[in-house]
Scaffold this motif. Structure first.
Motif, PDB file in Angstrom:
ATOM      1  N   ASN A  22     -22.445  -8.551 -11.072  1.00  0.00           N
ATOM      2  CA  ASN A  22     -21.300  -8.598 -10.169  1.00  0.00           C
ATOM      3  C   ASN A  22     -20.252  -9.476 -10.855  1.00  0.00           C
ATOM      4  N   ALA A  23     -19.803  -9.039 -11.999  1.00  0.00           N
ATOM      5  CA  ALA A  23     -18.937  -9.839 -12.865  1.00  0.00           C
ATOM      6  C   ALA A  23     -17.479  -9.767 -12.455  1.00  0.00           C
ATOM      7  N   LEU A  24     -16.749 -10.824 -12.745  1.00  0.00           N
ATOM      8  CA  LEU A  24     -15.300 -10.797 -12.590  1.00  0.00           C
ATOM      9  C   LEU A  24     -14.684  -9.863 -13.632  1.00  0.00           C
ATOM     10  N   GLY A  25     -15.188  -9.934 -14.863  1.00  0.00           N
ATOM     11  CA  GLY A  25     -14.621  -9.167 -15.958  1.00  0.00           C
ATOM     12  C   GLY A  25     -14.993  -7.699 -15.926  1.00  0.00           C
ATOM     13  N   ASP A  26     -14.339  -6.950 -16.796  1.00  0.00           N
ATOM     14  CA  ASP A  26     -14.608  -5.520 -16.956  1.00  0.00           C
ATOM     15  C   ASP A  26     -15.890  -5.325 -17.758  1.00  0.00           C
ATOM     16  N   ILE A  27     -16.538  -4.195 -17.550  1.00  0.00           N
ATOM     17  CA  ILE A  27     -17.743  -3.844 -18.283  1.00  0.00           C
ATOM     18  C   ILE A  27     -17.357  -2.862 -19.385  1.00  0.00           C
ATOM     19  N   TYR A  28     -17.767  -3.186 -20.611  1.00  0.00           N
ATOM     20  CA  TYR A  28     -17.445  -2.374 -21.776  1.00  0.00           C
ATOM     21  C   TYR A  28     -18.706  -1.723 -22.327  1.00  0.00           C
ATOM     22  N   ILE A  34     -13.813   0.535 -21.494  1.00  0.00           N
ATOM     23  CA  ILE A  34     -14.092  -0.005 -20.169  1.00  0.00           C
ATOM     24  C   ILE A  34     -14.767   1.089 -19.345  1.00  0.00           C
ATOM     25  N   ILE A  35     -15.934   0.746 -18.769  1.00  0.00           N
ATOM     26  CA  ILE A  35     -16.661   1.721 -17.952  1.00  0.00           C
ATOM     27  C   ILE A  35     -16.745   1.285 -16.495  1.00  0.00           C
ATOM     28  N   ILE A  45      -7.627  -1.813 -15.099  1.00  0.00           N
ATOM     29  CA  ILE A  45      -6.461  -2.671 -15.339  1.00  0.00           C
ATOM     30  C   ILE A  45      -6.600  -3.576 -16.553  1.00  0.00           C
ATOM     31  N   ASN A  46      -7.784  -3.681 -17.152  1.00  0.00           N
ATOM     32  CA  ASN A  46      -8.066  -4.626 -18.231  1.00  0.00           C
ATOM     33  C   ASN A  46      -7.860  -6.050 -17.698  1.00  0.00           C
ATOM     34  N   THR A  47      -8.878  -6.529 -17.039  1.00  0.00           N
ATOM     35  CA  THR A  47      -8.821  -7.810 -16.341  1.00  0.00           C
ATOM     36  C   THR A  47      -8.399  -8.958 -17.245  1.00  0.00           C
ATOM     37  N   ALA A  48      -8.944  -9.034 -18.453  1.00  0.00           N
ATOM     38  CA  ALA A  48      -8.604 -10.134 -19.359  1.00  0.00           C
ATOM     39  C   ALA A  48      -7.113 -10.125 -19.679  1.00  0.00           C
ATOM     40  N   GLN A  49      -6.570  -8.943 -19.977  1.00  0.00           N
ATOM     41  CA  GLN A  49      -5.146  -8.860 -20.292  1.00  0.00           C
ATOM     42  C   GLN A  49      -4.299  -9.228 -19.082  1.00  0.00           C
ATOM     43  N   CYS A  50      -4.690  -8.792 -17.922  1.00  0.00           N
ATOM     44  CA  CYS A  50      -3.948  -9.140 -16.707  1.00  0.00           C
ATOM     45  C   CYS A  50      -3.998 -10.645 -16.440  1.00  0.00           C
ATOM     46  N   MET A  51      -5.136 -11.260 -16.712  1.00  0.00           N
ATOM     47  CA  MET A  51      -5.229 -12.709 -16.543  1.00  0.00           C
ATOM     48  C   MET A  51      -4.291 -13.426 -17.514  1.00  0.00           C
ATOM     49  N   LEU A  52      -4.233 -12.943 -18.752  1.00  0.00           N
ATOM     50  CA  LEU A  52      -3.346 -13.552 -19.738  1.00  0.00           C
ATOM     51  C   LEU A  52      -1.879 -13.408 -19.339  1.00  0.00           C
ATOM     52  N   ASN A  53      -1.549 -12.274 -18.739  1.00  0.00           N
ATOM     53  CA  ASN A  53      -0.174 -12.017 -18.299  1.00  0.00           C
ATOM     54  C   ASN A  53       0.118 -12.603 -16.928  1.00  0.00           C
ATOM     55  N   LYS A  54      -0.899 -13.201 -16.301  1.00  0.00           N
ATOM     56  CA  LYS A  54      -0.783 -13.773 -14.963  1.00  0.00           C
ATOM     57  C   LYS A  54      -0.328 -12.745 -13.939  1.00  0.00           C
ATOM     58  N   SER A  55      -0.753 -11.491 -14.164  1.00  0.00           N
ATOM     59  CA  SER A  55      -0.357 -10.439 -13.235  1.00  0.00           C
ATOM     60  C   SER A  55      -1.407 -10.192 -12.153  1.00  0.00           C
ATOM     61  N   ILE A  56      -2.538 -10.898 -12.227  1.00  0.00           N
ATOM     62  CA  ILE A  56      -3.524 -10.837 -11.148  1.00  0.00           C
ATOM     63  C   ILE A  56      -4.078 -12.236 -10.909  1.00  0.00           C
ATOM     64  N   ALA A  57      -4.471 -12.476  -9.704  1.00  0.00           N
ATOM     65  CA  ALA A  57      -5.145 -13.731  -9.380  1.00  0.00           C
ATOM     66  C   ALA A  57      -6.636 -13.532  -9.600  1.00  0.00           C
ATOM     67  N   PRO A  58      -7.303 -14.488 -10.241  1.00  0.00           N
ATOM     68  CA  PRO A  58      -8.737 -14.350 -10.467  1.00  0.00           C
ATOM     69  C   PRO A  58      -9.510 -14.272  -9.158  1.00  0.00           C
ATOM     70  N   ILE A 133     -26.638  -4.404 -19.017  1.00  0.00           N
ATOM     71  CA  ILE A 133     -25.383  -4.452 -18.252  1.00  0.00           C
ATOM     72  C   ILE A 133     -24.734  -3.079 -18.230  1.00  0.00           C
ATOM     73  N   ILE A 134     -24.673  -2.424 -19.368  1.00  0.00           N
ATOM     74  CA  ILE A 134     -24.105  -1.078 -19.436  1.00  0.00           C
ATOM     75  C   ILE A 134     -24.914  -0.128 -18.550  1.00  0.00           C
ATOM     76  N   ASN A 135     -26.221  -0.212 -18.623  1.00  0.00           N
ATOM     77  CA  ASN A 135     -27.096   0.656 -17.825  1.00  0.00           C
ATOM     78  C   ASN A 135     -26.951   0.404 -16.338  1.00  0.00           C
ATOM     79  N   ALA A 136     -26.527  -0.783 -15.960  1.00  0.00           N
ATOM     80  CA  ALA A 136     -26.327  -1.090 -14.529  1.00  0.00           C
ATOM     81  C   ALA A 136     -25.245  -0.211 -13.926  1.00  0.00           C
ATOM     82  N   PHE A 137     -24.414   0.389 -14.777  1.00  0.00           N
ATOM     83  CA  PHE A 137     -23.322   1.230 -14.292  1.00  0.00           C
ATOM     84  C   PHE A 137     -23.526   2.696 -14.654  1.00  0.00           C
TER      85      PHE A 137
END
Length: 139
Positions: A22-28, A34-35, A45-58, A133-137
């Motif tokens: 149940n991760a905050l980040g995206d699964i690759y 991204i899967i 949305i690419n969570t890491a990139q959005c965090m860097l751009n401050k376009s989403i709240a964690p 982790i990949i198999n979880a999805f």
């Protein structure tokens, strides 16, 4: 998701991982695609990139927990090292991983007396966690 995976070390030793994700980040996946993760209008949305751009709240309250088990004989110190190195598998599959909003934890155990190169066991632990982790999805 719930996922598992097993990696063979040589012909006789197995290293397996079981994770609940149940991760905050995206699964690759292993190809860098991204899967699973946050979406807007059906697109990741690419969570890491959005965090860097401050376009989403964690988020908050996320975690990935699991166990890495082997049928190789390990000392207590080696089991601790396996748990530590298995976190590499988290970072290989989840981006970003280990944020302040995640409670990522992995445990390791030895349930056998087989012999194998310890560094190979460590590498197998990381790969097993990544694949679990990949198999979880369902990929």
């Amino acid at each position: 998701g719930l996922g598992s995976a097993t990696v063979n070390v040589g012909e006789s030793v197995k290293v397996s991982a079981l994770v609940i994700v149940n991760a905050l980040g995206d699964i690759y996946d292993e190809n860098g695609n991204i899967i699973a993760g946050a979406r807007i209008d059906g697109k990741f949305i690419n969570t890491a990139q959005c965090m860097l751009n401050k376009s989403i709240a964690p988020g908050f309250g996320n975690t990935t927990i699991g166990v890495v088990a082997t049928d190789a004989l390990l000392t207590k110190e080696q089991a601790n090292k396996l748990a530590s190195c298995a976190h590499d598998g988290l970072a290989m599959a989840i981006r970003p991983a280990h944020t302040m909003y995640d409670g990522d934890t992995l445990f390791a155990l030895s349930a056998g007396e087989k012999a194998a190169d310890f560094n190979a066991i460590l590498a197998a632990g990381a790969i097993a966690v990544q694949r679990a982790i990949i198999n979880a999805f369902g990929v």
